[in-house]
Design an enzyme around this catalytic site. Sequence first.
Site, PDB file in Angstrom:
ATOM      1  CE  LYS A 170      -4.186   1.571   2.417  1.00 36.73           C
ATOM      2  NZ  LYS A 170      -4.865   1.404   3.772  1.00 36.73           N
ATOM      3  CD  GLU A 201      -7.860   3.017   4.884  1.00 35.56           C
ATOM      4  OE1 GLU A 201      -7.175   3.473   5.728  1.00 35.56           O
ATOM      5  OE2 GLU A 201      -7.481   2.522   4.165  1.00 35.56           O
TER       6      GLU A 201
HETATM    7 MG    MG Z   1      -6.337   0.624   8.590  1.00 35.56          MG
END
Ligand code: MG
Length: 523
Positions: free
Chosen positions: A76, A181
């Site tokens: 990521k 998120e």
């Molecule tokens: Mg996370």
Amino acid sequence: MSRGVKGAAIGIDLGTTYSVAAVWFQGKNRVEIIPNEQGNKITPSCVAFDDTELFVGEGAKNQITRNPSNTVFDVKRLIGSRFGDSRVQKDMESWPFKIIEGPAEKPTVVVEFKGEKRELAPEALSSMVLMKIKESAEEFIGTKVSDAVITVPAYFNDKQREATKEASTKAGFNVIRLINEPTAAAIAYGLDNMADKKWYKIDKNKNVLVFDLGGGTFDVSLLTVGKKGVVVKAVGGDTHLGGEDFDKTLVDYCIDKFKKQHGEVDIRGNPRALGRLKVACEKAKRDLSSTTITRIEIDCLYGGIDFSIKISRAKFEELNLTYFEKCIQLVEKCLIDGKMKKEMVDDVVVVGGSTRIPKVQRMVEEFFDGKKLCKSMNGDEAVASGAAILASRLSGNNGKIQDIVLIDVTPLSLGIEVKNMEGENGFMKVIIPRNTSIPTSKVEMFVSNENSTRAKIAVYQGESDRVKGNTLLSEFNLSGLTLGPNGTSKIKVVFDVDVNGILCVSAEEISTGQRKTITIAKT
Ligand code: MG
Ligand code: ADP
């Protein structure tokens, strides 16, 4: 659209270190976390290759010390970045796997698989983790799964979002939404705080600050959660700040200690030693969240020499204090951007594995003048749970929470390169400022250079007033412009950001109607 199959749309928190998937079961009126093959709720975002097999998740993580140069993690941190990016270069120093510059400047991982060299783009590696999740989900739910809401750090730029979407598509998912998120965590919080767990029972708006410190990234979001749903006021963060960095400071500390004890030996050149040291340091870091002193011990670390040191919580905190302070500064900036005083925040929600660090909790509490942190939700599961709730709602399977309104924002300013008054190039003209609600569309008129029938449109993202300090998303040319009496022509530039936070730019010459459209994604 309802697909007639309950629970077939899932939510996925594709983390730097761990990934989590969840599904909303309408019949049970609740979210459940999807267990992996081993029955665990979190799966390491890790892929490994050897002479005979491909390992994904726990299988991959478990063999890291045996096969360090072919075990890939932290993908990521690579996705949507350029090889030359200074942060990629810095991360590479501590990774035991090899990275080269691939096509389109992509950082490309080189591994040996079944006796052959393989070059893999970050998207391909992430898609392997996602495929594994898909299998587990289908096994758990008992139906085919293709629709998914995938979460990304709020502070991800356009390229990182697009690359994440590509990885998901590669894995066979139909991405119904990319969601930030912390926003997902706030959705889970909204449900969690409601009587009967029914969203529509909320009667008062609450200002919530989500503090998400994970393995790779730090995100902060300021939101209002209320009867209508979730409205994001401002986001901030750093896509290279998290547990991995704390591990690295410990690793560096150990390498120095080892040098001091045994003369000029540098472990860095040895992937196996580096891999083993990293595993030991990460474990020590976790220990230090519950004890005040621990030992790092590794037999035959390097050249047959054992390594053993004591490390205290105080030392760990001292080594990482600058990182922790950076988090607090970003919280402060986010509050300013959201035009909110810290006293107005009703709840501070902490999620992400690194918020277990006592010093981090203490610093956040102190910043909010001693306010108790909201830890009622499971910090590992909140993001995936929120994504699952949204997935269910978007796929029409969820009667109870049908009407959540979700308003998110762009994390970084979007604009194009222009000249300054003196005619020098390299300046950023912001078209969509950061923290603008999405979806959004903005139009801006420009005048082409004198006596030129061509115009270059270079699209950038970032906060610097010079394009040099920002990320180039794309550039394209308009040619054959019709010049007006003063030798210039008028160009209309339109910026559209969709609900996923992905930008599409189009430019049009007014007199001829010549038009060019690019989705930054597709270039
Ligand atoms: Mg996370
Ligand atoms: P991500 O979403 O970035 O994958 P997570 O939220 O899953 O990250 O958090 C993983 C990080 O949390 C890792 O760096 C891990 O070492 C760290 N972590 C987990 N438990 C603890 C703990 N008890 N103390 C300190 N750090 C922890």
